[in-house]
Every structure is written in C-alpha cells, then in structure tokens.
Design an enzyme around this catalytic site. Sequence first.
Site, short mmCIF file in Angstrom:
data_model
loop_
_atom_site.label_atom_id
_atom_site.label_comp_id
_atom_site.label_asym_id
_atom_site.label_seq_id
_atom_site.Cartn_x
_atom_site.Cartn_y
_atom_site.Cartn_z
N GLU A 167 0.81 -1.20 0.00
CA GLU A 167 0.00 0.00 0.00
C GLU A 167 0.85 1.27 0.00
OE1 GLU A 167 -2.58 0.50 3.32
OE2 GLU A 167 -3.78 2.01 2.29
N ASP A 168 1.93 1.25 0.77
CA ASP A 168 2.66 2.50 0.99
C ASP A 168 3.99 2.61 0.26
OD1 ASP A 168 0.62 3.10 2.69
OD2 ASP A 168 1.68 2.51 4.51
#
Length: 738
Positions: free
Chosen positions: A91-92
């Site tokens: 996600e990051d």
Amino acid sequence: MPEIDAEQESKEILNAYNGMLRAAKHAKKDAVTRKRMRTAFYVAVEAHKTDRRKSGEPYIFHPIAVARICAEEIGLGATSIICALLHDTVEDTEITLEDIEEQFGKKEALIIDGLTKISGVVDNNVSLQAENFRKILLTLSEDVRVILIKIADRLHNMRTIGSMRRDKQLKIASETLFLYAPMAHRLGLHSIKSELEDLSLKCQEPQMFDEIQHKLKKTQEVRARFIRKFSSPIKDELERKELVFEVKGRSKSIYSIWKKMTTKNVTFEEVYDLFAIRIIIDSKSENDEKSDCWQVYSVVTDFYQPNIERLRDWISAPKTNGYESLHTTVMSPTGKWVEVQIRTKRMDDIAEKGFAAHWKYKEGGAESQFDKWISQVRELLESSNESSLDLIGDFKLNLFTDEIYVFTPNGDMKSLPTGSSTLDFAFAVHTQVGENCLGAKVNGKLMPLSHQLSSGDQVEILTSKNQKPKEDWLNFVQTHRAKSKIKHSLNEERRKVAKEGKGILEKEFKKLKISYENISLKELQSFYKVPSDLELYYDIAIGKIDLTKLKELEVREGVLRPKRKIVKRVQNLFGQRKVIGATVKNLQKPVLVIGDNMEKLDYNLANCCNPIPGNEVYGFITVSEGIKIHKTSCPNTVQLMSNYAYRIIKASWIDEQDAAFLTGLKIIGIDDVGIVNGITQVISNELSVNMRSLSFDSHDGVFEGRVMVFVQDTSHLTNLIKNLKDVKGVTKIEQIDK
Ligand code: MN
C-alpha cells in the site's frame, strides 16, 4: 528535529526484530522458515527506510510490533509473521503484489492483498459503509489470517494513538469499538478485545477513564484480601487432592465497568467489586480436563452455596468462538455473590488468545468449532445476493449477539443467536425441515413457529409435506440462514407463477400480431409501472395487470412503445371499460354501429347512464375519451344535444346475443330476516346473471337494497325483475343507473 543517530537506530530495529522472534518460539524454527522471516524483515526495512511514523520513530517499528502481536498475543505462525512484517509495503511503498508472490509465494501475496484492500476501504473512509464491512467479511472468508493480522495492526495503532491528530483519534477509536472489538470478541481474542475497548474509551472519555483506573488501583488491596480469604479453604482442599492449579482474581475491565455505570446508571462503588475468581488447572492430559474441572466445582460448592440458575457449562458445549469454561456463582461468607470460573490451562489460553492459540496445541487438527464457524461465514456470504445493508443487519445479529444452545430430540446440540425461534431451529436442522415446518414441541409442549427458544430447550419439529414458506415467516426468524432460505423459496414460488404469466403474455402478443422478439421488456415494465420482469410476469399471471391495455402499445422503429397520442385515444376506448367479477363470461364488446355509415367504431359506455343493448342510444364525441354512448333517456342528453349538436352521432345495437351489461336495481321491501337471502338466491339462480355489488339498508322496518348486476339485454333484465318481485317481502323494484 533532533539529530538522528542512524547506527543507533539500526541497532534498535534489529533488537526489536529479535525480540519478536523470541516471542514467536512456537513458530517453526527450521532454517528455511527462519530465512524467509529474515528476508521479509529485510524487504520491509528496505521498503520503509525513508518512512517515519507520526511519533518520529522509523516506520519499520510498526510492522515489527504487529508481527510480535500476531506471534505473542494471538499465537500465529511464520506465514502470518511474514505477512505482518510486509503488511504495509504494497500500500505505501514501491513493492508490488507480484514482488511478494515471486519472493514469498501465492499464499502470502493473497493475505497481503487482503490486508491492502481492507485498509483501502476501512482506513480511508470517514464512516464505515456496509459495503466495506462486507468486503472485510469476504476477505475473512478467504483466509482468516487477514482479519487476525488486521486486528493486530489496529491494536498497535491504538496503543500508539497518542501522536495522531485528535479528530483522527476519535474516528479510529469509534471504528475500533464498532468493528474491531466485536470482531476480536467473535474470534475469541478476549484480552485483545478488552484492550481495544479500554484504549478506545481512554481516547473518547479520557477523564472518566483515568478516574475509574485510579479508583480500581485504590481498591485493589481490598479485592486481593477478599480473594485470599475466599480461596484459601479451596486451595487447601485442591492441594490435598494433588491437583496442580492457580487461582486468579480478575476485576472487570475499565470499559465494562464504565459500560455498567452508564447503562445501569450506577456509581463505581456499586460495581467495582464485581469480579470473577478463576481457577486454572494444569491437567495431566486432555482426557482428564473435564473431570478435573467438575472435581474443582465440587470442592468449591462444598464450601460455598451455589446459585443453581447461574451454572454455565461451556465445557460440554463450547461457545462457537471456542470458549470453554465452567462458571458457577456462589455465596461468599460476606453475603456477596462471586462468580467462579473453572477451566484448564489450555482452555484459559483459548479464552484469552482465541483459537489461534489452540492451533499451537493441535497442528492441523480435526474440524474444530472454529473451522465450522468459518465455513458458516463462507456459506452465508456465498448464498447472499441481497444488498449489503441487509447483509450487515443480518450478519451483525449472527456475529455479535450471544448464542443459545438448544437440542434435537436425539440430544444433538445446535447453537443459535439469542432470540431465535422454533422456525430458526427448524432451518438449522435442515432446509427441508424448515420449509415444511408446522410448529414444534418444545420440551414436550406444542408451540408455534414464532415461539422464542431459550438455552437448554429440547425441540422436536413437526412437519407436513404440504407446508410451504409464507411471507410472514420472515417476521419470525433471526438467523441469516433461515431468512435467505425463506426468501429463496418465496422467490421460487413467484418464479413458477411468473412463468405462466410469461406464457399468457406471449399468447396475447400473438393475438395482436406483434412478434415477441420486438418486445422491449423495459418498455413494458415502465408502461405497467413494475420494477422487474419477474414482477411483470407475476402480476400478469395473478391478473393484476390488465392486458387489454396492450392495445395502447405498438411496434415502432422495431421497438415496442406506447402509441402516439392521437392513435392511443381511439385504442384506449375499450381498454377503459372496467369489468369486475371474475365469473363474468363472454366479455365481448357490445356490438354497435355508429354514424351515418353504420361503422363498427370503438366506443365507451357513458357511466352516467350505463346503457345496455335494447336501450335507445346515441354517440357523443368527447374531447379526450373518444366516442361515448349514452341512453337517449340519459339526464345529460338535453344539455349535450343543445350545446354540442355537432358532436352527436347516431348509434344502434346490431347484436344482442352474448354480451353482458352492467345495470343497477333498487329493491324496496319489508325488512325480514330472509329477504337478503331470497334476493341473492334469485340473482345467482338466474342463468347468466352475475352480481357485481350489493348493499342493503334498513330504516324502521323498511328495507332498501341496491344491486349492480350484469345482464345480457333488456328482456333478460325484465325476467330478473319479475323473479325478484316474487321474493317474500319485496314490494317494489326500480331500474337505476348507478
Ligand atoms: Mn499498519
């Protein structure tokens, strides 16, 4: 910003990782697994190397902490540890799911995908929508580890919530109470659930939280003394019996004290001493567990009087979240009820850490209650084609309420949500049993479908092959399973009826010489104002839809649509004629010839005078409803003829054979018990006469009845009047227009 000592930080990161590994003693420690975990750690360190948390510390401390919670507090193994370490990478950071799959495998990629999706829907929205909830559960059904890791992630975020913005804190705290704490509870993660609740409360009501915490500390010694005194005779006796055990006194959590104070409106002093004494036995083998627990029970109740009604045996019948324990409430010497929880070490571990802890004991064990629950969740999600909102409603019931335990006549146990009915039970036994359920014998007594069951009830379902689910059954059931089965069956029934409706419609189009291929069902649906095909066909089959109105439709440019207005008007004429009374046969239009050329045109019968064949009539061309036929004796005739002479056209009947016409009769007579019966008998005995409505009134012994009947023609009507006159009590009959 303070100076960052990179070397020092690296050391601390490595320490954190090694600490996590030590807490994961149970995870397989072969060389390959160790290497995979280490690789995950390095990948995560590299991926997050430039990220920092709101507190300023390197981001990597967060995934390490989550992995540690997974291992230490939930009891998960290497796969979960690897996924927890990597849970925020996709996600990051630059890392992709493909990278994960390539380096760690398909299973790991799937779990991380689930985690990424969940945080996509949960963390980035202001409020949690039902659809998101559903997604979470769908993911849960794929691999329960996704949910467990997510709970660990949330727990760590809650523990470190202090450095977040206040509005975010409140949002996260309420979400935790709404979603994560109940989920943890349902998965049997008792201590995590309690901690999540306490942390949320601390965030939402900091002063209240501090106050309760402070008061708990102050009263701790009082409780400890009480527990020592209470348990000392029990301890001596258990030692004499050579049992290995431990006695703990547990006060309620801050959150549950607060909840009691607010919901029951009581003070801290009234609830602080509510606590349980827990006796944990170290049984020699799993086979001794049950008898060990009952032996302890026997010792406890030798010293203290038990409240028989408060005995809970979750050893013979564990809760669906896996909870096993023996609870009894006994009277202490100070006159206070005390709950005593008796369980083994294994049971305590499951109670505190949930089923994952149990997996540590039983590697790849047989089908447990937990697996059963997971498969129930899956079944529920797969069978559901309802809107998410329905699902969340039903699901919350199943997921978050307590259960009751009821038994079949053979003693098989079924667990159901509190509030379940005999019908829920029937569907829990088998779909067929549910569908054919007539009622039940509950503890030998006959009870209806809607009867609410209680724990311990023995239920025998009574069935009949002729019984079928009914619409109102939906009001009697709680469980999602019963609801969806009933809905399914009702739909099935509708579908069968609808099939007939489709046949009727096809025939009708054949009559109108419109090929069925040209029909736009959408157009038909909006024409008849029904929401779906099924509804359309169903309403046709039950006669709710008037197919004569189809004449208002035509195929234009290859598509079925309403006729253009001017055309519609003429076509509309016959469609307007409403005939009520299902027994009326031969509803052919009365045949009239109209105009100087004596043409057969469409027309409507004026409802001011309801002309019938044999009456003298004329036609009147209206502005919006085509030609209307009036009696020459109609009270409106003078007005129409004098003002609109140019709209009047000739009309006369050409066939009086087999049409039925509506006309009214006023019957006056002397009130007599038999008069109504006599009148209706005459009307129904008269060949081809059908009654549409009748009303009777009686004033001071004078009877007045109004009947609307369908007759074939005037002579038919004359005959009917003659017969009615013969009814005892009837004195006068008049023909009326309405
Ligand atoms: Mn995270």
